[in-house]
Scaffold this active site. Structure first.
Site, PDB file in Angstrom:
ATOM      1  N   ILE A 159      11.100   9.825  -3.096  1.00  0.00           N
ATOM      2  CA  ILE A 159      10.311   9.251  -3.977  1.00  0.00           C
ATOM      3  C   ILE A 159       9.073  10.079  -4.462  1.00  0.00           C
ATOM      4  CG2 ILE A 159       9.000   7.126  -4.633  1.00  0.00           C
ATOM      5  CD1 ILE A 159      10.906   5.692  -2.616  1.00  0.00           C
TER       6      ILE A 159
ATOM      7  N   THR B  10       0.901  -1.150   0.014  1.00  0.00           N
ATOM      8  CA  THR B  10      -0.140  -0.114   0.087  1.00  0.00           C
ATOM      9  C   THR B  10       0.855   1.261   0.047  1.00  0.00           C
ATOM     10  OG1 THR B  10      -0.197   0.029   2.230  1.00  0.00           O
ATOM     11  CG2 THR B  10      -1.862  -1.150   1.220  1.00  0.00           C
ATOM     12  N   GLY B  11       2.078   1.270  -0.092  1.00  0.00           N
ATOM     13  CA  GLY B  11       2.804   2.310   0.154  1.00  0.00           C
ATOM     14  C   GLY B  11       3.341   3.027  -1.143  1.00  0.00           C
ATOM     15  N   ILE B  12       4.037   3.750  -1.306  1.00  0.00           N
ATOM     16  CA  ILE B  12       4.477   4.439  -2.334  1.00  0.00           C
ATOM     17  C   ILE B  12       5.331   3.534  -3.526  1.00  0.00           C
ATOM     18  CG2 ILE B  12       6.487   5.756  -1.814  1.00  0.00           C
ATOM     19  CD1 ILE B  12       5.686   7.972  -3.470  1.00  0.00           C
TER      20      ILE B  12
ATOM     21  N   LYS C 261      19.963   7.450   3.017  1.00  0.00           N
ATOM     22  CA  LYS C 261      20.339   7.492   4.460  1.00  0.00           C
ATOM     23  C   LYS C 261      21.633   6.548   4.477  1.00  0.00           C
ATOM     24  CE  LYS C 261      16.397   7.453   6.583  1.00  0.00           C
ATOM     25  NZ  LYS C 261      15.638   7.764   5.479  1.00  0.00           N
TER      26      LYS C 261
ATOM     27  N   MET D 167       6.018   9.223   3.958  1.00  0.00           N
ATOM     28  CA  MET D 167       7.351   9.879   3.314  1.00  0.00           C
ATOM     29  C   MET D 167       7.015   9.927   1.752  1.00  0.00           C
ATOM     30  SD  MET D 167      10.845   8.068   4.703  1.00  0.00           S
ATOM     31  CE  MET D 167      10.451   6.385   3.911  1.00  0.00           C
TER      32      MET D 167
ATOM     33  N   THR E 175       9.028  -1.834   2.976  1.00  0.00           N
ATOM     34  CA  THR E 175       8.404  -1.160   3.985  1.00  0.00           C
ATOM     35  C   THR E 175       9.265  -1.062   5.178  1.00  0.00           C
ATOM     36  OG1 THR E 175       6.320  -1.464   5.741  1.00  0.00           O
ATOM     37  CG2 THR E 175       7.715  -3.336   5.270  1.00  0.00           C
ATOM     38  N   TRP E 176       8.867  -0.272   6.168  1.00  0.00           N
ATOM     39  CA  TRP E 176       9.612  -0.079   7.361  1.00  0.00           C
ATOM     40  C   TRP E 176       8.637   0.723   8.394  1.00  0.00           C
ATOM     41  CZ3 TRP E 176      11.617   4.945   9.615  1.00  0.00           C
ATOM     42  CH2 TRP E 176      10.957   6.225   8.890  1.00  0.00           C
TER      43      TRP E 176
ATOM     44  N   TYR F 125      19.501   0.492   8.017  1.00  0.00           N
ATOM     45  CA  TYR F 125      19.692  -0.033   6.591  1.00  0.00           C
ATOM     46  C   TYR F 125      20.791  -1.048   6.761  1.00  0.00           C
ATOM     47  CZ  TYR F 125      16.892   3.980   4.487  1.00  0.00           C
ATOM     48  OH  TYR F 125      15.955   4.647   4.063  1.00  0.00           O
TER      49      TYR F 125
END
Length: 358
Positions: A175, A15-17, A118, A184, A77-78, A149
Site C-alpha cells: 500500500i 491512524t494507519g495507512i 500473504k 508497513m 489493523t494487526w 489471515y
C-alpha cells in the site's frame, strides 16, 4: 435521532495507512459519521470521535465502544508477533474482542476485514511457500501452513452468520499512501531513503532481488483502496465477497526506480548484482536523519518513526513473481484506476509540503 440515511463507520486502526485514508474519504461524505479506534489516537480531520482501546483487553474494548453503535466496521489493523502461531492467536483474539464489542448493537450492518497478499504467498514464516499462480485470483484455495489471515476470516464468517451482518475481505498488495508511524509503509520508507541519498550525495540503489527488479508487479494506492472499501461495503452485489485491490497497472521496478530517483534529483542504480537491503544500507540512518531534520527544519527527527526498512526489504527482496487480478471488481462495477508513478509522486509531494521530507 440520526437520519435513516446516515451511516456510522468505526475504523479500527484509524491512524494507519489504510484507516487514515479511509477516514479522509468517508469524512468528506455528508452521509457518514466517522469514529476512529486506535491504541494511541491522533487527531485526524473529520473523525467525529476518537476511541483509545487495546483490543487484546476484551472488557476494556467493550467498555470503550459502549454507545458507539456503528453501522459499518472497517478493521484495518494487526499486531506482529515473533511466530505465526502467536500471530494467529493475538490477531484472532483482537478481531473477536472487537466483534464482541459491536455485535450487541442492532445498528451493525457490515464488517470489512483488510488483509493482504500473504493470503496467496504464505505467512512471514513460510513466505513464498504459497502455490497460487499469478495473477492471484480470489478463488484460489488457502495455502498450506498457519496464516493469521485465515484465522481472522473464519472468525468473521462465524460472527456474520451468527449476527446477520454482511462482510467483505479486502486483499491489497503493497500500500502506497500517507501515514506516519506505520510499520508497513514502502512509500514513506523510499521517501526517507531518497532524501538521505540526496543529503549525503549517495546513489539511489535498488535494495531488492533481481527477480523483483525484472518481474511484473503491482501496488495499491491507499486512496484507491479507500474508494474500494466504501464501494464494496455499500454495493449489494459486492457484499459477502473477498476482493483483490490494486491500482490496475502492471509495472516493473526497473522502469519505476529511475523515475523515483528523478524526484530527488539523484543517481539511480538498478539491481547491483546482489541484494543491498535497506536495513544494511541505512544502518546509520538514525544519526543521519537527525542532521537532515535539523538542516531542513523537518517535523520529525526520528527516522524510525517514518521508515520501515525491514518491510520494504521483504517486499523488494521476494524471489517470486507477485501481481493480482481485479476481474471480480471490474465485473461488479468498480472501475477506478491509479497510475503507480502518480501514487508515489503525490505521496512525496505531500510529505514535502508537510515538512516530513525536505
Amino acid at each position: 435521532m440520526k437520519p435513516e440515511h446516515k451511516k456510522t463507520a468505526l475504523i479500527v486502526g484509524v491512524t494507519g495507512i489504510v484507516g487514515r485514508n479511509l477516514a479522509e474519504l468517508l469524512s468528506s461524505k455528508n452521509d457518514w459519521d466517522v469514529i476512529g479506534l486506535a491504541r494511541r489516537p491522533l487527531e485526524i480531520a473529520g473523525v467525529k470521535r476518537q476511541i483509545a482501546a487495546d483490543l487484546l483487553d476484551r472488557e476494556a474494548a467493550i467498555k470503550a465502544l459502549r454507545g458507539a453503535n456503528p453501522t459499518h466496521v472497517f478493521y484495518c489493523t494487526w499486531s506482529r508477533r515473533e511466530t505465526e502461531a502467536q500471530n494467529c492467536e493475538v490477531n484472532g483474539q483482537m478481531l473477536r474482542n472487537l466483534l464482541d464489542a459491536v455485535t450487541g448493537s442492532s445498528a451493525l450492518q457490515h464488517v470489512t476485514l483488510v488483509t493482504g497478499l500473504k493470503h496467496y504467498l504464505g505467512s512471514f514464516e513460510n513466505y513464498g511457500s504459497g502455490r497460487a499462480e499469478t495473477p492471484f485470483r480470489e478463488d484460489e484455495p488457502r495455502q498450506p501452513g498457519l496464516n493469521f489471515y485465515y484465522v481472522q476470516e473464519d472468525i468473521l464468517f462465524e460472527e456474520a452468520a451468527k449476527h446477520h451482518f454482511s462482510w467483505n475481505v479486502q486483499r491489497p498488495h503493497t500500500i502506497i499512501g500517507y501515514a506516519l508511524g506505520n510499520v508497513m509503509n514502502m512509500g514513506v520508507t523510499l521517501a526517507a531513503y531518497g532524501s538521505l541519498c540526496r543529503m549525503f550525495k549517495r546513489p539511489f540503489v535498488f535494495p531488492g532481488s533481481l527477480r523483483q527488479y525484472e518481474s511484473p508487479t503491482d501496488v495499491t494506492d491507499a486512496s484507491l483502496l479507500a474508494k474500494h472499501l466504501l464501494w464494496a461495503a455499500t454495493t449489494e452485489s459486492a457484499k459477502n465477497e473477498a476482493f483483490n485491490v490494486v491500482n490496475g497497472e502492471i509495472f516493473r521496478w526497473r522502469w519505476l526506480w529511475p523515475k523515483l530517483a528523478q524526484f530527488f534529483e539523484i543517481e539511480a542504480i538498478g539491481y547491483p548484482g546482489q541484494k543491498r537491503p535497506l536495513e544494511q544500507q541505512m544502518s546509520n540512518a538514525a544519526t543521519e536523519w537527525k542532521l537532515l531534520a535539523e538542516k531542513y527544519s523537518l517535523r520529525n527527527a526520528k527516522v524510525e518513526e517514518l521508515a520501515s526498512w525491514w518491510h520494504t526489504d521483504a517486499d523488494l527482496g521476494r524471489e517470486i513473481e507477485c501481481f493480482t487480478d481485479m476481474t471480480k471488481s471490474r465485473e461488479l462495477g468498480f472501475l477506478e484506476y491509479k497510475s503507480t508513478l502518480r501514487s508515489f509522486l503525490e505521496l512525496f509531494e505531500r510529505l514535502r509540503a508537510d515538512r516530513i521530507i525536505p
